[in-house]
Motif scaffolding. Structure first.
Motif, PDB file in Angstrom:
ATOM      1  N   GLN A   9     -28.155   0.712  -9.386  1.00 55.89           N
ATOM      2  CA  GLN A   9     -27.891   2.030 -11.186  1.00 55.89           C
ATOM      3  C   GLN A   9     -27.385   2.983 -10.084  1.00 55.89           C
ATOM      4  O   GLN A   9     -27.470   3.883 -11.520  1.00 55.89           O
ATOM      5  CB  GLN A   9     -28.883   1.842 -11.439  1.00 55.89           C
ATOM      6  CG  GLN A   9     -28.872   0.562 -12.584  1.00 55.89           C
ATOM      7  CD  GLN A   9     -28.200   0.451 -12.473  1.00 55.89           C
ATOM      8  OE1 GLN A   9     -27.153   0.541 -14.038  1.00 55.89           O
ATOM      9  NE2 GLN A   9     -27.211  -1.491 -12.908  1.00 55.89           N
ATOM     10  N   TYR A  46     -27.072  -3.575 -23.277  1.00 61.07           N
ATOM     11  CA  TYR A  46     -28.731  -2.422 -23.397  1.00 61.07           C
ATOM     12  C   TYR A  46     -30.118  -4.038 -23.184  1.00 61.07           C
ATOM     13  O   TYR A  46     -31.058  -3.788 -22.407  1.00 61.07           O
ATOM     14  CB  TYR A  46     -28.946  -1.299 -23.527  1.00 61.07           C
ATOM     15  CG  TYR A  46     -28.220   0.078 -23.280  1.00 61.07           C
ATOM     16  CD1 TYR A  46     -29.158   0.412 -22.163  1.00 61.07           C
ATOM     17  CD2 TYR A  46     -27.765   0.014 -23.054  1.00 61.07           C
ATOM     18  CE1 TYR A  46     -28.743   1.466 -21.870  1.00 61.07           C
ATOM     19  CE2 TYR A  46     -26.342   1.444 -22.734  1.00 61.07           C
ATOM     20  CZ  TYR A  46     -27.194   1.931 -21.909  1.00 61.07           C
ATOM     21  OH  TYR A  46     -26.624   3.148 -20.771  1.00 61.07           O
ATOM     22  N   TRP A  78     -30.010  -5.473 -19.841  1.00 58.88           N
ATOM     23  CA  TRP A  78     -30.686  -4.861 -18.623  1.00 58.88           C
ATOM     24  C   TRP A  78     -31.994  -4.637 -18.625  1.00 58.88           C
ATOM     25  O   TRP A  78     -33.041  -5.177 -18.164  1.00 58.88           O
ATOM     26  CB  TRP A  78     -29.838  -3.355 -18.666  1.00 58.88           C
ATOM     27  CG  TRP A  78     -30.635  -2.817 -17.876  1.00 58.88           C
ATOM     28  CD1 TRP A  78     -31.260  -1.712 -18.510  1.00 58.88           C
ATOM     29  CD2 TRP A  78     -30.424  -2.808 -16.476  1.00 58.88           C
ATOM     30  NE1 TRP A  78     -31.928  -1.125 -17.258  1.00 58.88           N
ATOM     31  CE2 TRP A  78     -31.361  -1.678 -15.971  1.00 58.88           C
ATOM     32  CE3 TRP A  78     -30.100  -2.963 -15.416  1.00 58.88           C
ATOM     33  CZ2 TRP A  78     -31.419  -0.897 -14.413  1.00 58.88           C
ATOM     34  CZ3 TRP A  78     -30.837  -2.959 -14.318  1.00 58.88           C
ATOM     35  CH2 TRP A  78     -31.478  -1.748 -13.265  1.00 58.88           C
ATOM     36  N   ARG A  79     -32.591  -4.417 -19.843  1.00 60.61           N
ATOM     37  CA  ARG A  79     -33.800  -4.443 -20.667  1.00 60.61           C
ATOM     38  C   ARG A  79     -34.640  -5.617 -20.138  1.00 60.61           C
ATOM     39  O   ARG A  79     -35.893  -5.406 -19.584  1.00 60.61           O
ATOM     40  CB  ARG A  79     -34.090  -3.375 -21.482  1.00 60.61           C
ATOM     41  CG  ARG A  79     -33.752  -1.860 -21.382  1.00 60.61           C
ATOM     42  CD  ARG A  79     -34.430  -1.141 -22.587  1.00 60.61           C
ATOM     43  NE  ARG A  79     -33.733  -1.807 -24.270  1.00 60.61           N
ATOM     44  CZ  ARG A  79     -32.526  -1.268 -25.086  1.00 60.61           C
ATOM     45  NH1 ARG A  79     -32.217  -0.198 -24.709  1.00 60.61           N
ATOM     46  NH2 ARG A  79     -32.729  -2.315 -25.573  1.00 60.61           N
ATOM     47  N   THR A 127     -35.480   3.102 -18.528  1.00 60.70           N
ATOM     48  CA  THR A 127     -33.628   2.904 -18.529  1.00 60.70           C
ATOM     49  C   THR A 127     -32.795   4.367 -19.144  1.00 60.70           C
ATOM     50  O   THR A 127     -31.683   5.056 -18.420  1.00 60.70           O
ATOM     51  CB  THR A 127     -33.112   2.044 -19.863  1.00 60.70           C
ATOM     52  OG1 THR A 127     -33.337   0.380 -19.477  1.00 60.70           O
ATOM     53  CG2 THR A 127     -31.715   1.967 -20.197  1.00 60.70           C
TER      54      THR A 127
END
Length: 338
Positions: free
Chosen positions: A230, A265, A268-269, A298
């Motif tokens: 990231q 999201y 990803w989380r 995040t």
């Protein structure tokens, strides 16, 4: 689920399911999963699934991308008969094929489907069980070429500064060819965002697989690998982050982009919280709330990345990738590590 109504112009009527059946043949012939095929045509996998099951109708542009990815005659997908060598109709590059009464969604909805075959090539009719192959464009896949160039141009200039003419010039094609695959700017931004999401997800999976990530691996080391992915160090990572900045602005105004934003999201989380949960089980992380920790981490990544990109714009002395990664590792030490 109920059948969708006629909906916006450009939807293809398929009450008998013949178009969906031909698309299913193309997907099965591609030698990949349905999800991977959706990635190749830059389409939401759930939309492809619903269209194949008959609860949603394909759009003209989606069928154009399916024909390109499957290297088939787009006229065949619609059930149109295209012949050459003195036959009824010859469809060269860019020629339109009238789809006849099978096309719904408003006047001219199917007129944009092009056969994609060269003059002199005789294509099979609608009854053919095998899709006739169409010659590949020099780009080795026009839709993906369009999307990649769109991502590059958005990263360099911002979405609202990029014209369709700019994308066409970058792809050495016409604006009509761009609209053929992606009817408007909104579709282009959605495709660009989806491509960035897919690339990020694929890179993440490949990196973790190479690293050996899994239930028995060191969760702390795996989390460090995720954070490294990231951090915008490479040109590709910076491009994707710059497109992501445009996404943040558009997500508040566009339902389609907003859904992509939420979907990404959530994925990803979920990935981060799963790694943190395993770290707790391994005894390398404290007994924290994995979901809440993933949310905080995040937010830190997003904030730091925006600072890195702002500093990189004009070589300003500011937060760099190294400082960002150091700050992220510090979060692991102070907030998670035992």
């Amino acid at each position: 689920m109920e059948q969708e109504a006629d909906g916006p112009p450009g939807r293809i009527a398929d009450s008998a399911g013949e178009v969906a059946a031909r698309v299913r043949t193309v997907v099965e012939s591609a030698g990949c999963t349905q999800r991977e095929f959706a990635r190749r045509i830059v389409m939401d996998p759930s939309k492809l699934s619903r269209s194949l099951s008959g609860t949603r109708r394909f759009t003209v542009a989606e069928l154009a991308r399916i024909a390109d990815a499957g290297e088939v005659d787009a006229g065949w997908l619609l059930g149109s008969r295209v012949v050459g060598d003195g036959g009824v109709a010859v469809a060269g590059p860019g020629a339109d094929v009238g789809a006849g009464p099978d096309v719904g969604g408003g006047p001219g909805a199917g007129a944009g489907i092009r056969a994609g075959v060269q003059p002199g090539v005789r294509s099979a009719g609608a009854s053919s069980p095998v899709p006739p192959r169409a010659p590949r464009a020099p780009s080795a896949g026009r839709p993906l070429q369009i999307v990649r160039e769109t991502v590059r141009l958005i990263a360099e200039h911002g979405f609202h500064a990029v014209r369709v003419a700019d994308i066409a010039a970058a792809c050495a094609t016409s604006t009509a060819a761009i609209h053929y695959h992606f009817p408007g700017r909104a579709e282009l931004l959605e495709a660009a965002v989806r491509w960035c999401m897919d690339e990020d997800t694929a890179s993440r999976a490949a990196r973790i697989a190479e690293f050996g990530g899994g239930a028995g691996e060191d969760a702390a080391a795996e989390l460090r690998e995720l954070l490294a992915l990231q951090t915008p160090r490479t040109a590709q990572q910076r491009r994707q982050w710059l497109v992501w900045l445009d996404l943040w602005a558009e997500a508040a105004r566009s339902t389609a982009i907003g859904r992509l934003h939420v979907e990404y999201y959530r994925q990803w989380r979920a990935t981060v919280s799963d790694v943190i949960r395993r770290g707790i089980e391994q005894g390398v992380f404290r007994d924290v709330d994995p979901e809440f920790s993933a949310l905080r981490l995040t937010a830190l990544i997003d904030g730091l990345a925006s600072q890195v990109l702002a500093g990189a714009a004009d070589d300003i002395e500011g937060t760099g990738p190294d400082e960002m990664y150091t700050a992220l590792l510090a979060y692991i030490r102070t907030e998670l590590a035992v």
